[in-house]
Motif scaffolding. Sequence first.
Motif, short mmCIF file in Angstrom:
data_model
loop_
_atom_site.label_atom_id
_atom_site.label_comp_id
_atom_site.label_asym_id
_atom_site.label_seq_id
_atom_site.Cartn_x
_atom_site.Cartn_y
_atom_site.Cartn_z
N GLU A 83 88.10 6.63 -15.02
CA GLU A 83 87.58 5.56 -15.86
C GLU A 83 87.85 4.20 -15.21
N TRP A 84 86.99 3.25 -15.51
CA TRP A 84 87.14 1.90 -14.99
C TRP A 84 88.04 1.12 -15.93
N ILE A 85 89.10 0.53 -15.38
CA ILE A 85 90.10 -0.21 -16.15
C ILE A 85 90.10 -1.67 -15.69
N TYR A 86 89.98 -2.59 -16.64
CA TYR A 86 90.07 -4.02 -16.33
C TYR A 86 91.44 -4.28 -15.70
N THR A 87 91.47 -4.90 -14.51
CA THR A 87 92.74 -5.04 -13.78
C THR A 87 93.01 -6.46 -13.29
N PHE A 88 92.07 -7.08 -12.60
CA PHE A 88 92.30 -8.38 -11.98
C PHE A 88 91.45 -9.47 -12.63
N SER A 89 92.09 -10.58 -12.93
CA SER A 89 91.39 -11.76 -13.43
C SER A 89 91.37 -12.78 -12.29
N PHE A 90 90.20 -13.29 -11.99
CA PHE A 90 90.08 -14.27 -10.89
C PHE A 90 89.66 -15.62 -11.46
N ASP A 91 90.43 -16.66 -11.11
CA ASP A 91 90.13 -17.99 -11.61
C ASP A 91 90.82 -19.03 -10.72
#
Length: 125
Positions: free
Chosen positions: A74-82
Motif C-alpha cells: 500500500e502507498w503510505i504518505y511519508t514525506f512532506s516537501f516545503d
Amino acid sequence: MGYNLHIERPDQVEITDSEWESAVEGIPTLRLATSDVVGQNPNDGLTITIKKKDLDVELLYESKGFLGFGKKKEWIYTFSFDEGSATFSPPVDIENKENPVMIAARQLATKLDAKIVGDEGEEYD
C-alpha cells in the motif's frame, strides 16, 4: 507535536521543486502523493483530513503478513516537501538499516547531496 527528521542541504541551500520531483521519480518505491491524508480520531470517531501539497510523497510499503500469508502493498504518505526541504516522522526502529522509510530517505538525501537531520540538528546515516 512530534519529533521530525528532515532532508536538507548544508548551509541552508534549498532543494528546488524540480530537483525534489526528479529525485522522487528516480526511486521506484516513491511517488508524488495522489490524495489527501484521511484518518479517524479513535477517541471521538471524527474524520480528520490533512490536505496534501503538490510535492508531498508516498512510499510503497509492503507488509509481510504472518508466515508469508496476507502480504500486501500500500502507498503510505511519508514525506512532506516545503520551502526547500523535506520533513518526515522517524520510524520507531530508526536504527534498522532495512526500514523502508529510512532506505527511501537515504536514497533521496544521496540523490540531492543532502543530509538527514533531526529537529535538534543531529545527523543520521
